[in-house]
Design an enzyme around this catalytic site. Sequence first.
Site, short mmCIF file in Angstrom:
data_model
loop_
_atom_site.label_atom_id
_atom_site.label_comp_id
_atom_site.label_asym_id
_atom_site.label_seq_id
_atom_site.Cartn_x
_atom_site.Cartn_y
_atom_site.Cartn_z
N CYS A 1 3.02 -3.40 4.13
CA CYS A 1 2.16 -2.29 4.54
C CYS A 1 2.76 -1.72 5.83
CB CYS A 1 0.70 -2.71 4.69
SG CYS A 1 0.35 -3.92 5.99
N ARG B 1 7.28 -33.97 9.52
CA ARG B 1 6.12 -33.72 10.39
C ARG B 1 5.44 -32.39 10.04
NH1 ARG B 1 10.56 -32.05 13.15
NH2 ARG B 1 10.42 -30.25 14.54
N HIS B 2 6.21 -31.45 9.48
CA HIS B 2 5.63 -30.16 9.12
C HIS B 2 4.72 -30.29 7.90
CE1 HIS B 2 8.15 -28.38 12.11
NE2 HIS B 2 9.24 -28.89 11.54
N ASP C 1 0.86 -1.17 0.00
CA ASP C 1 0.00 0.00 0.00
C ASP C 1 0.91 1.23 0.00
OD1 ASP C 1 0.89 0.22 2.62
OD2 ASP C 1 -1.08 0.16 3.55
N HIS C 2 0.32 2.40 0.25
CA HIS C 2 1.10 3.65 0.21
C HIS C 2 2.22 3.64 1.25
CE1 HIS C 2 -2.42 3.93 2.77
NE2 HIS C 2 -1.80 4.83 3.52
N THR D 1 2.21 -2.16 9.01
CA THR D 1 2.53 -3.18 10.01
C THR D 1 2.84 -4.55 9.41
OG1 THR D 1 0.21 -3.79 10.16
CG2 THR D 1 1.01 -2.12 11.72
N HIS E 1 9.11 -24.44 8.54
CA HIS E 1 8.01 -25.13 9.22
C HIS E 1 6.64 -24.93 8.57
CE1 HIS E 1 10.21 -25.48 13.37
NE2 HIS E 1 10.92 -25.95 12.36
N ASN E 2 6.39 -23.76 7.99
CA ASN E 2 5.05 -23.43 7.50
C ASN E 2 4.93 -23.41 5.98
OD1 ASN E 2 5.64 -21.13 9.99
ND2 ASN E 2 4.19 -22.80 10.35
N ARG F 1 1.26 -31.12 9.01
CA ARG F 1 0.57 -29.96 9.58
C ARG F 1 0.12 -28.98 8.50
NH1 ARG F 1 5.31 -30.17 14.10
NH2 ARG F 1 4.42 -31.95 15.22
#
Length: 148
Positions: free
Chosen positions: A65, A132-133, A8-9, A67, A98-99, A136
């Site tokens: 952005c 194992r990841h 964004d801006h 945050t 992991h993700n 999940r």
Amino acid sequence: MRIALGSDHRGFETKTRIAERLSRAGHEVIDKGTTSAESVDYPDYASAVAHAVASGEADRGILICGTGLGMCIAANKVAGVRAAPCHDALTAELSRRHNDANILCLSSDMLGDRVIGHMVDIWLATDFEGGRHARRVEKIKALEHECD
Ligand code: RB5
């Protein structure tokens, strides 16, 4: 790697610098906007990058952005997206290991350029560990079909 970028801006200037860094490193940058510091709504750019990644137009995405949070919340509404709000090198690395995160969400307000550059390099270079990841991540994917 083909990398879709969006901001964004508040993230516009950071996005410009990330795009330069990625191009210098030989990546293909797919810039989904925004194109100036004029105020815009971050979900529009989260959507563009999320769909680029989910469709296969891009291998990965990076969203910026103020945050990093609004972008992340919006991008994760798109099936196939695993967007991670990262704040340092370790969260960036673990979001991949992991993700299997396919979109990195960054805060332009809280992170400096050197930290962001380091995080982006690590995030792009780190492989998913699987094992194992993988089980999940499959359970995360299954959540996308709960309302089908
Ligand atoms: C825009 O003012 C700001 O809300 C946005 O950049 C972001 O921080 C939202 O999560």
